[in-house]
Write a protein that holds these residues in place. Structure first.
Motif, PDB file in Angstrom:
ATOM      1  N   LEU A 176       0.834  -1.202   0.000  1.00  0.00           N
ATOM      2  CA  LEU A 176       0.000   0.000   0.000  1.00  0.00           C
ATOM      3  C   LEU A 176       0.866   1.249   0.000  1.00  0.00           C
ATOM      4  O   LEU A 176       0.614   2.202  -0.756  1.00  0.00           O
ATOM      5  N   ALA A 177       1.909   1.250   0.831  1.00  0.00           N
ATOM      6  CA  ALA A 177       2.794   2.418   0.908  1.00  0.00           C
ATOM      7  C   ALA A 177       3.455   2.694  -0.437  1.00  0.00           C
ATOM      8  O   ALA A 177       3.546   3.847  -0.874  1.00  0.00           O
ATOM      9  N   THR A 222     -16.447   5.987  10.091  1.00  0.00           N
ATOM     10  CA  THR A 222     -16.447   7.368  10.572  1.00  0.00           C
ATOM     11  C   THR A 222     -16.012   8.329   9.468  1.00  0.00           C
ATOM     12  O   THR A 222     -16.627   9.393   9.260  1.00  0.00           O
ATOM     13  N   PHE A 223     -14.968   7.946   8.730  1.00  0.00           N
ATOM     14  CA  PHE A 223     -14.504   8.804   7.632  1.00  0.00           C
ATOM     15  C   PHE A 223     -15.502   8.829   6.482  1.00  0.00           C
ATOM     16  O   PHE A 223     -15.719   9.875   5.857  1.00  0.00           O
ATOM     17  N   VAL A 224     -16.131   7.681   6.208  1.00  0.00           N
ATOM     18  CA  VAL A 224     -17.139   7.643   5.145  1.00  0.00           C
ATOM     19  C   VAL A 224     -18.304   8.567   5.493  1.00  0.00           C
ATOM     20  O   VAL A 224     -18.809   9.329   4.647  1.00  0.00           O
ATOM     21  N   ASN A 225     -18.724   8.517   6.745  1.00  0.00           N
ATOM     22  CA  ASN A 225     -19.861   9.341   7.176  1.00  0.00           C
ATOM     23  C   ASN A 225     -19.550  10.840   7.116  1.00  0.00           C
ATOM     24  O   ASN A 225     -20.455  11.667   6.955  1.00  0.00           O
ATOM     25  N   TYR A 226     -18.275  11.196   7.231  1.00  0.00           N
ATOM     26  CA  TYR A 226     -17.891  12.609   7.218  1.00  0.00           C
ATOM     27  C   TYR A 226     -18.047  13.221   5.828  1.00  0.00           C
ATOM     28  O   TYR A 226     -18.180  14.446   5.690  1.00  0.00           O
ATOM     29  N   ARG A 227     -18.038  12.363   4.804  1.00  0.00           N
ATOM     30  CA  ARG A 227     -18.289  12.763   3.418  1.00  0.00           C
ATOM     31  C   ARG A 227     -17.265  13.763   2.876  1.00  0.00           C
ATOM     32  O   ARG A 227     -17.580  14.625   2.043  1.00  0.00           O
ATOM     33  N   GLY A 228     -16.020  13.637   3.329  1.00  0.00           N
ATOM     34  CA  GLY A 228     -14.971  14.531   2.855  1.00  0.00           C
ATOM     35  C   GLY A 228     -14.069  13.860   1.832  1.00  0.00           C
ATOM     36  O   GLY A 228     -14.474  12.917   1.131  1.00  0.00           O
ATOM     37  N   THR A 229     -12.832  14.334   1.746  1.00  0.00           N
ATOM     38  CA  THR A 229     -11.895  13.824   0.743  1.00  0.00           C
ATOM     39  C   THR A 229     -11.549  12.349   0.976  1.00  0.00           C
ATOM     40  O   THR A 229     -11.411  11.580   0.027  1.00  0.00           O
ATOM     41  N   THR A 230     -11.413  11.975   2.253  1.00  0.00           N
ATOM     42  CA  THR A 230     -11.074  10.581   2.545  1.00  0.00           C
ATOM     43  C   THR A 230     -12.221   9.659   2.165  1.00  0.00           C
ATOM     44  O   THR A 230     -12.001   8.558   1.647  1.00  0.00           O
ATOM     45  N   ALA A 236     -13.879   5.288  -3.965  1.00  0.00           N
ATOM     46  CA  ALA A 236     -13.243   4.986  -5.247  1.00  0.00           C
ATOM     47  C   ALA A 236     -12.418   3.697  -5.171  1.00  0.00           C
ATOM     48  O   ALA A 236     -12.429   2.878  -6.099  1.00  0.00           O
ATOM     49  N   MET A 237     -11.697   3.503  -4.066  1.00  0.00           N
ATOM     50  CA  MET A 237     -10.904   2.290  -3.887  1.00  0.00           C
ATOM     51  C   MET A 237     -11.795   1.049  -3.826  1.00  0.00           C
ATOM     52  O   MET A 237     -11.491   0.012  -4.426  1.00  0.00           O
ATOM     53  N   ARG A 238     -12.900   1.165  -3.115  1.00  0.00           N
ATOM     54  CA  ARG A 238     -13.832   0.035  -3.041  1.00  0.00           C
ATOM     55  C   ARG A 238     -14.431  -0.280  -4.404  1.00  0.00           C
ATOM     56  O   ARG A 238     -14.556  -1.441  -4.788  1.00  0.00           O
ATOM     57  N   ALA A 239     -14.783   0.761  -5.140  1.00  0.00           N
ATOM     58  CA  ALA A 239     -15.359   0.553  -6.467  1.00  0.00           C
ATOM     59  C   ALA A 239     -14.363  -0.099  -7.412  1.00  0.00           C
ATOM     60  O   ALA A 239     -14.740  -0.855  -8.317  1.00  0.00           O
ATOM     61  N   ALA A 240     -13.071   0.171  -7.186  1.00  0.00           N
ATOM     62  CA  ALA A 240     -12.022  -0.417  -8.024  1.00  0.00           C
ATOM     63  C   ALA A 240     -11.670  -1.847  -7.613  1.00  0.00           C
ATOM     64  O   ALA A 240     -10.842  -2.487  -8.249  1.00  0.00           O
ATOM     65  N   GLY A 241     -12.295  -2.336  -6.517  1.00  0.00           N
ATOM     66  CA  GLY A 241     -12.079  -3.725  -6.112  1.00  0.00           C
ATOM     67  C   GLY A 241     -11.057  -3.926  -5.014  1.00  0.00           C
ATOM     68  O   GLY A 241     -10.491  -5.012  -4.878  1.00  0.00           O
TER      69      GLY A 241
END
Length: 273
Positions: A176-177, A222-230, A236-241
């Motif tokens: 990942l890094a 928590t980050f998903v719920n914040y609806r920001g850049t993260t 997008a990462m999930r949609a890409a598999g």
């Protein structure tokens, strides 16, 4: 098992063997004089007070506890009698019954440390044969916890799965890094700054997960719920598999671990006890 212990590490000159040797000495489980290390080529330049040998049977004869720290492909060349001794194997894929038959002892343990043993942050799942005693278990815990954290699991199937999940050590976070750094550099970022930034994120994440009781899934949400850049990046990462790729990778690691065990069973053990 009486004190003081004597410990031998087959493959003591390798990176993991060295990590075990230094952790065992630092934790004062044994003194250097009670440690025997085997090596195949020139003697490494560490632990000069330990006994170094190229004869694995000599190591076994000198030791109460024997750690087999070689690559699975080198396993067929190990021919010793460890009768009456406790043996710990750190080899992926080699099952307890094969260890017992080839090494001539019923007291065997499988464990899967990872590369973080070098900095005392390994996670090591382990399982022992039915003949492993309560005293043996205490010794196993002391050795493994000198290198980080350890848990006894319920089955060899768990060990085979954990080979990919935790035995990979830094490999998956490093993957990942590397992807994050490559993306930053491709957008003109200074490589050194990109590396320091990504390394700080991963190190901070590890410390945060260790310090907080939250499930990582809850942190993500928590980050998903914040609806920001993260959140945008996660979606997008999930949609890409992303998650499917992780499942596929762990399935491939499990398949490889099982295949190595099957290959080990195809190597006939010696009949000599």
């Amino acid at each position: 098992m009486g004190e003081p212990l004597s410990i031998g590490i087959i493959g003591g000159g390798g990176w993991l063997g060295r990590a075990f040797a230094e952790a065992i000495i630092d934790a004062q489980i044994v003194s250097p004089e009670q440690l025997t290390l085997s090596h195949r080529s020139g003697q490494p330049g560490f632990q000069p007070s330990a006994t170094w040998t190229r004869d694995n049977q000599e190591l076994a004869d000198r030791s109460d506890v024997i750690i087999v720290s070689v690559r699975p492909q080198d396993w067929p060349a190990i021919e010793i009698s460890a009768y009456g001794k406790l043996v710990m194997s750190v080899m992926a894929g080699i099952p307890l019954d094969q260890l017992a038959k080839r090494l001539k002892t019923d007291r065997v343990v499988r464990t899967l440390p990872n590369a973080a043993a070098e900095v005392r942050y390994s996670y090591s799942p382990w399982i022992g044969s039915q003949e492993v005693t309560a005293d043996d278990r205490n010794v196993v815990r002391r050795i493994l916890e000198a290198c980080g954290a350890a848990d006894e699991v319920k089955s060899e199937a768990d060990i085979d799965y954990m080979t990919g999940l935790t035995g990979s050590g830094p490999a998956f976070p490093a993957l990942l890094a590397a992807a994050m750094i490559d993306d930053a550099v491709s957008r003109g970022m200074n490589p050194d700054i990109a590396r320091r930034g990504v390394s700080a994120v991963l190190i901070g994440t590890g410390k945060l997960l260790a310090a907080r009781a939250e499930n990582p899934k809850d942190i993500v949400q928590t980050f998903v719920n914040y609806r920001g850049t993260t959140a945008a990046a996660i979606e997008a990462m999930r949609a890409a598999g992303f998650e499917a790729a992780v499942r596929g990778g762990l399935a491939a690691a499990l398949q490889k671990s099982v295949a190595m065990g099957q290959a080990a069973r195809a190597v006939p053990p010696s009949d000599r006890w």
